[in-house]
Enzyme design. Structure first.
Site, PDB file in Angstrom:
ATOM      1  N   THR A 186       0.864  -1.179   0.000  1.00 18.89           N
ATOM      2  CA  THR A 186       0.000   0.000   0.000  1.00 18.89           C
ATOM      3  C   THR A 186       0.903   1.231   0.000  1.00 18.89           C
ATOM      4  O   THR A 186       2.076   1.133   0.362  1.00 18.89           O
ATOM      5  CB  THR A 186      -0.901   0.035   1.247  1.00 18.89           C
ATOM      6  OG1 THR A 186      -0.044   0.104   2.393  1.00 18.89           O
ATOM      7  CG2 THR A 186      -1.761  -1.188   1.358  1.00 18.89           C
ATOM      8  N   GLU A 331      -5.895  -4.227  -0.303  1.00 12.14           N
ATOM      9  CA  GLU A 331      -6.122  -5.384   0.571  1.00 12.14           C
ATOM     10  C   GLU A 331      -7.277  -6.253   0.083  1.00 12.14           C
ATOM     11  O   GLU A 331      -7.575  -7.287   0.657  1.00 12.14           O
ATOM     12  CB  GLU A 331      -6.428  -4.900   2.002  1.00 12.14           C
ATOM     13  CG  GLU A 331      -5.225  -4.306   2.737  1.00 12.14           C
ATOM     14  CD  GLU A 331      -5.046  -2.818   2.499  1.00 12.14           C
ATOM     15  OE1 GLU A 331      -5.605  -2.297   1.514  1.00 12.14           O
ATOM     16  OE2 GLU A 331      -4.353  -2.170   3.311  1.00 12.14           O
ATOM     17  N   LYS A 442     -16.463  16.760  11.017  1.00 16.75           N
ATOM     18  CA  LYS A 442     -17.564  16.783  11.969  1.00 16.75           C
ATOM     19  C   LYS A 442     -17.844  18.225  12.360  1.00 16.75           C
ATOM     20  O   LYS A 442     -17.004  18.883  12.950  1.00 16.75           O
ATOM     21  CB  LYS A 442     -17.217  15.951  13.199  1.00 16.75           C
ATOM     22  CG  LYS A 442     -18.398  15.180  13.683  1.00 16.75           C
ATOM     23  CD  LYS A 442     -18.031  14.052  14.591  1.00 16.75           C
ATOM     24  CE  LYS A 442     -19.309  13.255  14.874  1.00 16.75           C
ATOM     25  NZ  LYS A 442     -19.167  12.342  15.960  1.00 16.75           N
ATOM     26  N   TRP A 447     -21.907  14.917  10.626  1.00 15.09           N
ATOM     27  CA  TRP A 447     -20.892  14.642   9.632  1.00 15.09           C
ATOM     28  C   TRP A 447     -21.187  15.348   8.315  1.00 15.09           C
ATOM     29  O   TRP A 447     -22.329  15.378   7.868  1.00 15.09           O
ATOM     30  CB  TRP A 447     -20.814  13.139   9.353  1.00 15.09           C
ATOM     31  CG  TRP A 447     -20.026  12.409  10.386  1.00 15.09           C
ATOM     32  CD1 TRP A 447     -19.353  12.969  11.429  1.00 15.09           C
ATOM     33  CD2 TRP A 447     -19.847  11.007  10.479  1.00 15.09           C
ATOM     34  NE1 TRP A 447     -18.748  11.985  12.170  1.00 15.09           N
ATOM     35  CE2 TRP A 447     -19.033  10.772  11.601  1.00 15.09           C
ATOM     36  CE3 TRP A 447     -20.269   9.917   9.730  1.00 15.09           C
ATOM     37  CZ2 TRP A 447     -18.653   9.499  11.996  1.00 15.09           C
ATOM     38  CZ3 TRP A 447     -19.888   8.650  10.113  1.00 15.09           C
ATOM     39  CH2 TRP A 447     -19.086   8.438  11.235  1.00 15.09           C
TER      40      TRP A 447
HETATM   41  P1  ADP Z   1      -3.479   3.035  -1.305  1.00 16.24           P
HETATM   42  O1  ADP Z   1      -3.759   4.240  -2.169  1.00 16.24           O
HETATM   43  O2  ADP Z   1      -3.138   3.359   0.116  1.00 16.24           O
HETATM   44  O3  ADP Z   1      -2.608   2.000  -1.915  1.00 16.24           O
HETATM   45  P2  ADP Z   1      -5.738   1.725  -2.221  1.00 16.24           P
HETATM   46  O4  ADP Z   1      -5.311   2.025  -3.596  1.00 16.24           O
HETATM   47  O5  ADP Z   1      -5.910   0.346  -1.806  1.00 16.24           O
HETATM   48  O6  ADP Z   1      -4.822   2.345  -1.169  1.00 16.24           O
HETATM   49  O7  ADP Z   1      -6.996   2.596  -1.939  1.00 16.24           O
HETATM   50  C1  ADP Z   1      -8.115   2.150  -1.259  1.00 16.24           C
HETATM   51  C2  ADP Z   1      -8.978   3.311  -0.856  1.00 16.24           C
HETATM   52  O8  ADP Z   1      -9.260   4.146  -1.977  1.00 16.24           O
HETATM   53  C3  ADP Z   1     -10.325   2.883  -0.372  1.00 16.24           C
HETATM   54  O9  ADP Z   1     -10.292   2.430   0.952  1.00 16.24           O
HETATM   55  C4  ADP Z   1     -11.126   4.153  -0.550  1.00 16.24           C
HETATM   56  O10 ADP Z   1     -10.904   5.067   0.496  1.00 16.24           O
HETATM   57  C5  ADP Z   1     -10.552   4.742  -1.797  1.00 16.24           C
HETATM   58  N1  ADP Z   1     -11.407   4.416  -2.929  1.00 16.24           N
HETATM   59  C6  ADP Z   1     -11.249   3.442  -3.835  1.00 16.24           C
HETATM   60  N2  ADP Z   1     -12.237   3.470  -4.743  1.00 16.24           N
HETATM   61  C7  ADP Z   1     -13.057   4.491  -4.398  1.00 16.24           C
HETATM   62  C8  ADP Z   1     -14.268   5.039  -4.928  1.00 16.24           C
HETATM   63  N3  ADP Z   1     -14.832   4.564  -6.019  1.00 16.24           N
HETATM   64  N4  ADP Z   1     -14.815   6.083  -4.267  1.00 16.24           N
HETATM   65  C9  ADP Z   1     -14.263   6.596  -3.159  1.00 16.24           C
HETATM   66  N5  ADP Z   1     -13.129   6.131  -2.623  1.00 16.24           N
HETATM   67  C10 ADP Z   1     -12.528   5.094  -3.225  1.00 16.24           C
END
Ligand code: ADP
Length: 545
Positions: A186, A331, A442, A447
């Site tokens: 990640t 994940e 908040k 929210w």
């Molecule tokens: P990282 O950027 O840390 O590697 P990921 O690519 O796994 O993490 O990103 C996952 C996160 O991206 C999700 O938990 C969510 O917050 C955000 N995310 C992914 N798809 C969407 C979506 N369609 N709308 C809003 N948020 C999203």
């Protein structure tokens, strides 16, 4: 009593063997780092994947040893997907946009033994190779005549020289389907990155699921363009689902600007494309300003961060391309939900349908989800009540590689992965993300969804990107402000933008201020980096305080 059906492990090698046998002449087209277009078939892909497997054997690599890639989307990278995992090793796809120190850190953490890189990343490899003692072989993903004479990297070999001499005869080994197949770290905006370690079983099941009609609906009639990088969560699993369905694959290489992507879509008859909103924004800008159309593109899946409704409408109304909004995470392999209508929605008016289509969507079979309150109790699916989103399923992480299990146990002892997202779920099972839990605003005990506030700003024609963040307020705890980057040459004043919010959201949710910036900082996966934005606005004061 056990069933009496054949038991075969679900292995990634079976995908490439299937594609070779049933879609042997199916095309794989790649824009290369050199700028030219390369084309070959699944048959060639399978043959060269076997050569790669033999080359890895030649190095004496053992089962589960890690082989890393630092590469764009292209055919050689796809050969690694099958050659490395198929032969029982673990493919570690590295995100080249990470900081060089972080790259060195994860190479060491993963104990990578081989690292194959596109020539774009030669300077990066030159900077980090001395800090990566576990790597015993450095391979440049290029033709032999493109290999630099004096790279300073010990033993650097061109990929073509390396696999070219290896035999194409290879028997894919059979082993436990739960064996590790690939890994992805990640982005680790706080602390060190953590890795999801996928298995053959999780990857194969995910590949089946991704191809379903209510997911990506991939078929042998499609030409698929994964703009989403193969270095981040396996390009949303598309390379595997492509082999499973035999669709034509079109790889964009390093050229992700609007013109290059549009040219490729038209030249190769792309029907389906996948990417994050920021990439599609560039594509739409180009298509709009050059007065172009899409002649073959029918569907695009957009996810990774919230897809602004204005983008869904632009694709649909102006270009006849349907947008599938998707949600997932590293994940989760990554697919969790996808937004497609149900039969009962087909008679609805356009606005009502749009109200649904902007949500992140319904769970795919294989993903179980729920929202819980602060007390851990499940919240109702009424489309209004917020909660922390938890998921479980066979392609969802149990434990981080060399790390801990983040799972939360329920009363039956079942483990749920906490996504870190806050969401609502409606009675039809459509999930909508409000925020990352760390970005929640908040105000006066209520929210405010930063995504809602951003989407409204993004619907203004002058706005290229918008980020909503909460600022401390003595009376309300926090109040939202919207930070905006404008389109080139476009103008809008603070007052005009605030007026634009009127009637589109409750009065108390309208931001207190607009801050104009040249650009919003993006992280390694193209998402807005609110942590950096907050740092940039360190001395900021809300108006009137
Ligand atoms: P990282 O950027 O840390 O590697 P990921 O690519 O796994 O993490 O990103 C996952 C996160 O991206 C999700 O938990 C969510 O917050 C955000 N995310 C992914 N798809 C969407 C979506 N369609 N709308 C809003 N948020 C999203």
């Amino acid at each position: 009593m056990l069933g009496l059906m054949q038991s075969q492990p679900l292995l990634i090698s079976s995908l490439i063997s299937f594609a070779e046998r049933h879609h042997g002449d199916g095309e794989i087209v790649s824009r290369r780092v050199e700028g030219d277009i390369h084309r070959y078939t699944y048959r060639d892909l399978a043959r060269r994947s076997r050569q790669l497997a033999n080359a890895l054997d030649g190095l004496g690599l053992q089962f589960s040893d890690r082989v890393a890639s630092l590469a764009w989307n292209g055919y050689r990278h796809m050969e690694m997907y099958f050659g490395v995992s198929g032969s029982g090793r673990v493919l570690h796809t590295i995100n080249p946009r990470l900081h060089p120190d972080q790259i060195a850190w994860i190479v060491n953490h993963a104990e990578d033994q081989v690292l194959c890189f596109d020539m774009t990343f030669l300077p990066l490899v030159q900077a980090v190779h001395a800090k990566c003692p576990t790597v015993k072989k450095w391979v440049a993903l290029c033709d032999s005549d493109k290999l630099p004479a004096d790279s300073g990297i010990p033993g650097l070999t061109s990929y073509e020289d390396w696999i070219g001499g290896a035999s194409a005869e290879y028997q894919w080994p059979t082993f436990d389907e739960n064996s590790a197949s690939s890994m992805c770290y990640t982005s680790g905006t706080t602390g060190n990155p953590k890795a999801a370690l996928y298995s053959h079983r999780s990857t194969t099941l995910h590949a089946y699921a991704a191809a379903l009609p209510d997911v990506m609906n991939l078929s042998a009639r499609d030409a698929v363009l994964p703009v989403v990088p193969m270095f981040h969560v396996n390009a949303w699993g598309i390379p595997y689902s492509a082999a499973l369905t035999g669709c034509k694959v079109v790889f964009p290489g390093p050229a992700l600007d609007g013109k290059s992507v549009h040219d490729l879509i038209e030249a190769e008859g792309v029907t389906f494309a996948a990417g994050v909103p920021t990439v599609w924004q560039m594509l739409l800008n180009h298509v709009k300003s050059a007065g172009l159309k899409f002649s073959t593109l029918r569907r695009t899946v957009i996810g990774g961060s919230a897809c602004p409704p204005a983008m869904i409408t632009a694709f649909q109304d102006e270009y006849g391309v349907s947008v599938l909004h998707a949600w997932g995470m590293t994940e989760m392999s990554p697919l969790g939900t996808l937004c497609t209508l149900k039969n009962k929605h087909l008679q609805m008016g356009k606005d009502e349908q749009m109200h649904i289509l902007q949500k992140q969507g319904r769970a795919i079979y294989g993903v179980d989800m729920k929202i819980v309150g602060a007390d851990g109790k499940e919240q109702p699916w009424d489309g209004k009540t917020y909660g922390d989103l938890l998921v479980r399923g066979p392609w969802i992480l149990d434990t981080y590689y060399k790390g801990e299990s983040p799972l939360i146990r329920d009363e039956q002892g079942r483990g749920w992965f906490p996504t870190g997202d806050v969401a609502t779920i409606d009675p039809d099972g459509f999930m909508q993300i409000t925020d990352r839990s760390k970005d929640v605003i908040k105000s006066g005990g209520e929210w405010i969804s930063s995504i809602d506030i951003e989407n409204i700003a993004m619907a203004h024609p002058a706005v290229a990107m918008a980020a909503c963040i909460g600022m401390p307020h003595p009376k309300w705890d926090e109040r939202p402000i919207v930070v905006v980057a404008l389109r080139p040459g476009a103008q809008v004043t603070r007052e005009e933008l605030l007026k634009f919010y009127e009637g589109k959201t409750a009065k108390w949710q309208i931001p207190d201020d607009v801050v104009f910036v040249d650009a919003i900082p993006l992280g390694a996966t193209g998402k807005m980096l609110k942590t950096r934005l907050r740092e940039q606005l360190a001395g900021y004061q809300l108006p009137g305080l």
